[in-house]
Scaffold this motif. Structure first.
Motif, PDB file in Angstrom:
ATOM      1  N   GLY A 118       3.203   9.559   1.610  1.00  0.00           N
ATOM      2  CA  GLY A 118       4.345   9.469   1.180  1.00  0.00           C
ATOM      3  C   GLY A 118       4.767   7.924   1.428  1.00  0.00           C
ATOM      4  O   GLY A 118       5.845   7.764   0.857  1.00  0.00           O
ATOM      5  N   ASP A 119       4.311   7.447   2.584  1.00  0.00           N
ATOM      6  CA  ASP A 119       4.822   6.066   3.131  1.00  0.00           C
ATOM      7  C   ASP A 119       4.202   4.974   2.323  1.00  0.00           C
ATOM      8  O   ASP A 119       3.048   5.094   2.006  1.00  0.00           O
ATOM      9  N   SER A 120       4.821   4.021   2.179  1.00  0.00           N
ATOM     10  CA  SER A 120       4.316   2.716   1.672  1.00  0.00           C
ATOM     11  C   SER A 120       4.482   1.417   2.751  1.00  0.00           C
ATOM     12  O   SER A 120       5.316   1.556   3.800  1.00  0.00           O
ATOM     13  N   TYR A 121       3.831   0.381   2.398  1.00  0.00           N
ATOM     14  CA  TYR A 121       4.167  -0.634   3.374  1.00  0.00           C
ATOM     15  C   TYR A 121       3.866  -1.883   2.607  1.00  0.00           C
ATOM     16  O   TYR A 121       3.182  -1.962   1.585  1.00  0.00           O
ATOM     17  N   ASP A 179      -4.181   0.448  -2.045  1.00  0.00           N
ATOM     18  CA  ASP A 179      -3.572  -1.025  -1.883  1.00  0.00           C
ATOM     19  C   ASP A 179      -3.586  -1.688  -3.131  1.00  0.00           C
ATOM     20  O   ASP A 179      -4.425  -1.613  -4.041  1.00  0.00           O
ATOM     21  N   ILE A 205       1.844   5.239   9.789  1.00  0.00           N
ATOM     22  CA  ILE A 205       2.243   5.569   8.419  1.00  0.00           C
ATOM     23  C   ILE A 205       1.410   6.622   7.926  1.00  0.00           C
ATOM     24  O   ILE A 205       0.362   6.892   8.157  1.00  0.00           O
ATOM     25  N   VAL A 261      -1.581   8.426   0.667  1.00  0.00           N
ATOM     26  CA  VAL A 261      -1.420   9.606  -0.169  1.00  0.00           C
ATOM     27  C   VAL A 261      -1.827  11.049   0.731  1.00  0.00           C
ATOM     28  O   VAL A 261      -1.055  11.906   0.746  1.00  0.00           O
ATOM     29  N   GLY A 275      -5.488   6.503   0.391  1.00  0.00           N
ATOM     30  CA  GLY A 275      -4.471   5.638  -0.145  1.00  0.00           C
ATOM     31  C   GLY A 275      -4.746   4.452  -1.245  1.00  0.00           C
ATOM     32  O   GLY A 275      -5.945   4.347  -1.526  1.00  0.00           O
ATOM     33  N   GLY A 330       0.879  -1.085  -0.015  1.00  0.00           N
ATOM     34  CA  GLY A 330       0.002   0.022  -0.100  1.00  0.00           C
ATOM     35  C   GLY A 330       0.762   1.384  -0.050  1.00  0.00           C
ATOM     36  O   GLY A 330       2.079   1.261   0.197  1.00  0.00           O
ATOM     37  N   TYR A 331       0.066   2.425  -0.188  1.00  0.00           N
ATOM     38  CA  TYR A 331       0.776   3.580  -0.399  1.00  0.00           C
ATOM     39  C   TYR A 331      -0.373   4.677   0.019  1.00  0.00           C
ATOM     40  O   TYR A 331      -1.448   4.823  -0.324  1.00  0.00           O
TER      41      TYR A 331
END
Length: 112
Positions: free
Chosen positions: A74-77, A99, A71, A56, A97, A53-54
């Motif tokens: 700009g973070d992703s996981y 996924d 999170i 926004v 965001g 995921g990211y």
């Protein structure tokens, strides 16, 4: 190639305050947009899908195996397949965001 216009995508409220929009679905992965209202939570669950995921906009907190991950924009996981996880929006703005799931995943029914 197959185009999937945003106007053709349906948004569902999977649980109170958690809105999911299934975007493109291929043979081996799917893309889903999420919107989590302030105070809303994705209940603990697991699935056979690997989830990437990211974020926004906004910040939310994941709980995975007793660990807490904050999170933000700009973070992703990456959530591995079968790993129990939950997410909460404890902030004052919505979290938005994307996924990606592999294999493809349909909208979950967390209310069961």
């Amino acid at each position: 190639m197959r185009e999937v216009p945003q106007a053709a995508c349906e948004t569902v409220e999977a649980v109170d305050g958690v809105h999911l929009t299934q975007l493109a679905v291929g043979e081996q992965m799917s893309v889903q947009q999420f919107h989590i209202d302030p105070g809303a939570a994705v209940p603990e669950h697991s699935h056979r899908h690997e989830q990437v995921g990211y974020v926004v906009k906004g910040t939310f907190t994941f709980h995975v195996n007793g660990e807490e991950y904050v999170i933000g924009p700009g973070d992703s996981y990456v959530v591995p397949s079968e790993e129990p996880h939950e997410a909460r929006n404890v902030g004052e703005e919505p979290v938005r965001g994307i996924d990606v799931f592999s294999p493809p995943r349909s909208n979950p029914d967390w209310q069961d």
